[in-house]
Enzyme design. Structure first.
Site, PDB file in Angstrom:
ATOM      1  N   CYS A  12      -2.133   9.748   2.417  1.00 25.69           N
ATOM      2  CA  CYS A  12      -1.666   9.149   1.159  1.00 25.69           C
ATOM      3  C   CYS A  12      -2.625   9.389  -0.004  1.00 25.69           C
ATOM      4  CB  CYS A  12      -1.452   7.658   1.350  1.00 25.69           C
ATOM      5  SG  CYS A  12      -2.936   6.815   1.919  1.00 25.69           S
ATOM      6  N   GLU A  46       0.884  -1.176   0.000  1.00 24.87           N
ATOM      7  CA  GLU A  46       0.000   0.000   0.000  1.00 24.87           C
ATOM      8  C   GLU A  46       0.919   1.221   0.000  1.00 24.87           C
ATOM      9  OE1 GLU A  46      -3.402   0.234   0.089  1.00 24.87           O
ATOM     10  OE2 GLU A  46      -3.767  -1.919   0.064  1.00 24.87           O
TER      11      GLU A  46
HETATM   12  P1  NAD Z   1       8.175   4.710   4.958  1.00 23.64           P
HETATM   13  O1  NAD Z   1       8.142   3.892   3.727  1.00 23.64           O
HETATM   14  O2  NAD Z   1       9.362   5.549   5.219  1.00 23.64           O
HETATM   15  O3  NAD Z   1       8.047   3.753   6.263  1.00 23.64           O
HETATM   16  C1  NAD Z   1       7.018   2.805   6.389  1.00 23.64           C
HETATM   17  C2  NAD Z   1       7.482   1.672   7.305  1.00 23.64           C
HETATM   18  O4  NAD Z   1       8.631   1.066   6.736  1.00 23.64           O
HETATM   19  C3  NAD Z   1       7.875   2.114   8.715  1.00 23.64           C
HETATM   20  O5  NAD Z   1       7.361   1.174   9.632  1.00 23.64           O
HETATM   21  C4  NAD Z   1       9.380   2.086   8.691  1.00 23.64           C
HETATM   22  O6  NAD Z   1       9.947   1.738   9.936  1.00 23.64           O
HETATM   23  C5  NAD Z   1       9.703   1.022   7.672  1.00 23.64           C
HETATM   24  N1  NAD Z   1      10.952   1.305   6.951  1.00 23.64           N
HETATM   25  C6  NAD Z   1      11.477   2.520   6.648  1.00 23.64           C
HETATM   26  N2  NAD Z   1      12.636   2.372   5.970  1.00 23.64           N
HETATM   27  C7  NAD Z   1      12.840   1.045   5.846  1.00 23.64           C
HETATM   28  C8  NAD Z   1      13.871   0.255   5.250  1.00 23.64           C
HETATM   29  N3  NAD Z   1      14.922   0.826   4.658  1.00 23.64           N
HETATM   30  N4  NAD Z   1      13.762  -1.077   5.306  1.00 23.64           N
HETATM   31  C9  NAD Z   1      12.694  -1.671   5.899  1.00 23.64           C
HETATM   32  N5  NAD Z   1      11.699  -0.969   6.483  1.00 23.64           N
HETATM   33  C10 NAD Z   1      11.762   0.365   6.463  1.00 23.64           C
HETATM   34  O7  NAD Z   1       6.837   5.563   4.959  1.00 23.64           O
HETATM   35  P2  NAD Z   1       6.363   6.657   5.993  1.00 23.64           P
HETATM   36  O8  NAD Z   1       7.219   7.861   5.869  1.00 23.64           O
HETATM   37  O9  NAD Z   1       6.186   6.046   7.339  1.00 23.64           O
HETATM   38  O10 NAD Z   1       4.888   6.966   5.422  1.00 23.64           O
HETATM   39  C11 NAD Z   1       4.662   7.818   4.350  1.00 23.64           C
HETATM   40  C12 NAD Z   1       4.444   7.063   3.066  1.00 23.64           C
HETATM   41  O11 NAD Z   1       3.459   6.066   3.230  1.00 23.64           O
HETATM   42  C13 NAD Z   1       3.919   7.973   1.969  1.00 23.64           C
HETATM   43  O12 NAD Z   1       4.532   7.645   0.752  1.00 23.64           O
HETATM   44  C14 NAD Z   1       2.440   7.648   1.917  1.00 23.64           C
HETATM   45  O13 NAD Z   1       1.822   7.936   0.694  1.00 23.64           O
HETATM   46  C15 NAD Z   1       2.458   6.188   2.212  1.00 23.64           C
HETATM   47  N6  NAD Z   1       1.173   5.756   2.727  1.00 23.64           N
HETATM   48  C16 NAD Z   1       0.404   4.949   1.971  1.00 23.64           C
HETATM   49  C17 NAD Z   1      -0.846   4.563   2.435  1.00 23.64           C
HETATM   50  C18 NAD Z   1      -1.751   3.678   1.617  1.00 23.64           C
HETATM   51  O14 NAD Z   1      -2.775   3.275   2.141  1.00 23.64           O
HETATM   52  N7  NAD Z   1      -1.442   3.367   0.383  1.00 23.64           N
HETATM   53  C19 NAD Z   1      -1.286   5.003   3.678  1.00 23.64           C
HETATM   54  C20 NAD Z   1      -0.467   5.829   4.419  1.00 23.64           C
HETATM   55  C21 NAD Z   1       0.771   6.200   3.948  1.00 23.64           C
END
Ligand code: NAD
Length: 486
Positions: A264, A230
């Protein structure tokens, strides 16, 4: 009540190098053993877990509201409609429909298997990993969790390390409401989550950025683990010349600035003609003033940017194009004013990255065709919005583009309906969830054919040798005309 004060708060493994991987390995082993023993399969067990989730939400509402306020300065009302109500609704829906969802689904048969029974069994995958982001830290943890538990899986939840207060409640309080032989919370940032992903899971459900989505997918590929991604991206919002600017301003501003733009599916930028822009700007100005007052920084209805890193990123984006409305910021308060930018170039950062904050650029296009071309030249977005009084325009936008979700003359109200799936396409993700879609996502759809052990004579018709009459009969039996029998 603070988390510290919660009686019997649970300590979950923290994937920190100092503690090594052993406790993680042990926890995963414990969950796997529970799954293998069949603990999570009975409907009664699933019902107990779902009821536990419902109680967690009810008992800890204030605690969670405080945590969301500390993380994002989320107002109690925004928290209610976008976090609590949606989680509660999913729990209620799953409890109401669990037995129906779990039922084997009869499948059509052909003549060769007339005496057999054919059906699809929805079986749990096993050990599921759910990784969540920080912007709706309760909703995006619990809504997938409802689906995973309803489908009979054991679950490891890895909440975002950035929304620290909510992470703490999920870690220390939530496990008290669930069977800990089947559920665990694990903590950590990129490095620790990377280590966690080295372990084999049976399903991974990831919500976050496309960049990290690629990392998760690569890790999943090593074990051939199925995944849902997602993700996010830039969601276009087309505004036709025939629109009433006041109505559009209300709707776009509400959905752009909800949760301070950290959504998002929020409209990321507006595409409209220069003439519509001239009418839209004063309307947006007065809407923003009506929603948040003349000094939005003192409004109780506007949250804050999650952390300094994102604040600085957004402050940088304020330098793109020309500020038409807002543009103020205050680092000490992580405050960014609801802002509208004009004269923005496609090549500027604000049009290159997902904004994820209270900034709305307007990009000029001369026609619907040009807007559609603009959208189709970019990655497929998670959401696409079209405002027009003309059904023809709305339908053209719908027919000639692709996105995870679509809204006309509205924003992301569709999220309140569990009858509609949430999921991206292409760069915005793969898979879907909410309501029954969640149950299906977390279930393996097993094709089953149960044939009678006797009546071997009937099988003779498809065994060699193959005289003409047999060939004709088998071909006919396998043909489409015989595939309609249940
Ligand atoms: P992110 O991708 O930075 O982090 C998401 C999760 O991944 C966190 O739990 C984090 O600890 C983990 N993570 C981060 N870096 C990692 C790595 N290198 N290896 C493994 N895991 C890792 O996202 P964010 O900043 O927390 O959230 C914002 C993003 O999420 C935006 O792009 C937004 O559009 C998206 N989002 C999508 C939805 C949806 O329903 N499609 C909903 C909310 C947010």
């Amino acid at each position: 009540m603070s988390v510290k004060g919660v009686k019997g708060a649970v300590k979950q493994p923290r994937l920190e190098p100092a503690q090594g991987m052993d406790s993680v390995g042990d926890t995963l082993q414990r969950l796997r053993e529970s799954f293998s023993a069949g603990r999570t399969r009975p409907a009664e067990f699933r019902v107990t877990q779902l009821k536990g989730l419902g109680r967690f939400l009810r008992d800890n509402k204030q605690l969670l509201q405080e945590a969301l306020a500390r993380d994002l300065r989320k107002s109690a009302f925004e928290a209610d409609i976008s976090e609590f109500l949606m989680c509660q609704m999913e729990v209620t829906l799953a409890l109401k429909n669990l037995h129906t969802w779990m039922k084997d689904e009869p499948a059509t048969k052909n003549l060769l298997m007339l005496l057999s029974s054919t059906f699809i069994r929805k079986e749990p995958f096993g050990l599921v990993l759910i990784i969540t982001p920080w912007n709706y830290p309760l909703n995006l943890s619990l809504v997938p969790l409802v689906g995973a538990l309803a489908a009979g899986n054991c679950v490891v939840l890895k909440p975002s390390e950035i929304s620290t207060s909510t992470e703490k409640v999920l870690t220390e309080v939530l496990p008290q409401y669930l069977d800990q032989s089947c559920f665990a919370v694990m903590l950590g940032g990129p490095e620790e989550t990377g280590q966690l992903l080295e372990h084999k899971f049976d399903y991974i459900f990831f919500t976050g950025s496309p960049r990290v989505g690629r990392i998760v997918m690569t890790a999943a590929a090593k074990h051939l683990t199925p995944i849902t991604l997602e993700l996010g991206g830039k969601n276009p919002c087309y505004v036709d010349d025939n629109c009433d600017p006041e109505t559009v301003a209300n709707r776009v501003a509400f959905f752009r600035y909800f949760n301070t733009g950290q959504t998002c599916v929020a409209p990321d930028y507006v595409l409209c003609s220069p003439e519509m822009q001239e009418r839209l700007l004063p309307a947006l100005q007065s809407t923003i003033a009506r929603f948040f007052g003349e000094d939005p920084q003192s409004s109780p209805n506007l949250g804050r940017i999650i952390n300094d890193k994102h604040f600085q990123r957004l402050q940088g984006l304020l330098g793109c194009g020309r500020v038409a409305i807002g543009g103020q910021s205050d680092q000490s308060d992580r405050y960014i004013a609801p802002t509208v930018l004009v004269d923005v170039q496609e090549t500027e950062p604000v049009m290159q990255e997902e904004i994820f904050g209270p900034i709305l650029p307007i990009v000029n296009v001369r026609s619907l065709d040009e807007a559609i071309d603009f959208i189709n030249r970019r990655e497929k977005p998670l959401a696409l919005y079209a405002f027009s009084k003309s059904n023809k325009v709305v339908n053209e936008m719908l027919d000639r583009t692709s996105s995870g979700t679509f809204g006309s003359n509205d924003g992301f109200t569709y999220l309140t309906l569990p009858s509609l799936p949430l999921g991206g396409v292409g760069n915005s993700g793969m898979g879907r969830y909410h309501g029954k879609f969640s149950f299906n996502t977390f279930s393996h759809h097993r094709a089953c054919l149960l044939s009678p052990p006797g009546l071997e004579k009937l099988n003779d018709i498809h065994y060699p040798p193959y005289p003409d009459w047999k060939q004709r009969l088998v071909r006919w039996s396998l043909g489409p005309q015989s595939c309609t029998l249940l």
